[in-house]
Enzyme design. Sequence first.
Site, short mmCIF file in Angstrom:
data_model
loop_
_atom_site.label_atom_id
_atom_site.label_comp_id
_atom_site.label_asym_id
_atom_site.label_seq_id
_atom_site.Cartn_x
_atom_site.Cartn_y
_atom_site.Cartn_z
N ALA A 134 9.42 9.77 7.78
CA ALA A 134 9.50 8.13 7.21
C ALA A 134 10.94 7.63 6.63
O ALA A 134 11.72 8.69 6.32
CB ALA A 134 8.41 7.59 6.26
N LYS A 135 11.11 6.60 6.86
CA LYS A 135 12.23 5.97 6.13
C LYS A 135 12.02 4.43 5.77
O LYS A 135 11.26 3.83 6.56
CB LYS A 135 13.60 6.13 7.12
N GLY A 136 12.78 3.90 4.79
CA GLY A 136 12.61 2.40 4.46
C GLY A 136 13.93 1.90 4.20
O GLY A 136 14.94 2.69 4.08
#
Length: 424
Positions: free
Chosen positions: A113-115
């Site tokens: 994931a990444k944000g």
Amino acid sequence: MGYIEPAPIKDKENPFESMMSRFNVAAQALGLDDEIYNVLKSPYKQAIVSLPVTMDDGSIRVFEGYRVIHSNILGPSKGGVRFDLGVNLDEVKALAAWMTWKCAVVDIPYGGAKGGIKCNPREMSAGEIERLTRAYTQTLNEIFGPDRDIPAPDMGTGPREMAWMMDEYSKSQGMTVNAVVTGKPLVLGGSLGRTEATGRGVMISALSAMEKRQINPFNAKCAIQGFGNVGSWAAKLLEERGVKVVAISDISGAYFNDNGINIAKAIEYRDANNRSLEGFDGAERIEGDELLYLDVDVLIPAAMEDVITKDNAAKIKAKLIVEGANGPTSAKADAILKENDVWAVPDILANAGGVTVSYFEWVQNRLGYKWTRERVNRRSDRIMKSSFNHVYDVSEEYNVSLRIAAYIVAIDKVSNTYKYRGGF
């Protein structure tokens, strides 16, 4: 300085397309069927949120935030949150996918994931950043969770922001939930050894590759682009193991000493000089790009993204590139490096020491027990060495570069797990 996960990339080719070009080569080598190919090429979940924040002057600004979960096939998704004006959805999608492959290649039970939030934290007060961080956490509260999605630091964030995220999430649960984020301050459940984790993994990867290429560390020269957390730790640890570091650089320029730079003095100078090498007199000042083309055995790009491209790859004289940064080599440079017999230990392997120790932090939080620094380092070193050897063996088996071999290892692990879980 707390550990910050290195944060790629602004690839001129488009970051998601650059990732997919390598994914496609590996998928073809594996003979991946259409079902799993289509599942793995598409992010599992994408969130775009608006974040109204009260600024210090009383005005309301609305920031745009992102969270992309690429995969949760191997386990809860894991990835940093970056605060930067350049944040965009394509970039976050690419970073999320890289996290999937990075976790898989070192055999960690996480998805990717990444944000990010489109903002300039350098122009914001601590209070404004705190309110923005808490708003982001509140808005994505149902996505985050120690068994669902686990944020970490990235560009523009660090232990302070992780403490705020942990606190905000904990309030919503009515109890302290340390394991919801990693990269926290030690007093809130952070792990010993995390500050140096990525640089240490780069060191292990470099020495492992040097062994395969029959390069004696005690006769080897190394150039390191970038002297931040990752580059300086890699330099220090390699120097301790006999490698002569002849060039280092930061935003102020590059510094070369053919007799070897005293890394301890360089770190001391940087820390006393507002974290800049400007004016460092332990080496000759050279142009920044010159560092990439020095006649050295090992080149470690540990700063900027997309620095080795189709336009300059042929100038690289190093026998090994060990990617401390994420995305320092564009996809179109890969063929040139391979043709010139330059080995590139890819980012998804070389800098995976950071996420490995992030995993250790999460495990310690779940156990409620702290490990010693020695135990953290020993276990991380073992994982990095074993992962390199596995990737090397696959590169020999398939007659492909280490980069494509790393993708093959990662995709094979995720696809097999998907099949055992029954697919859709």
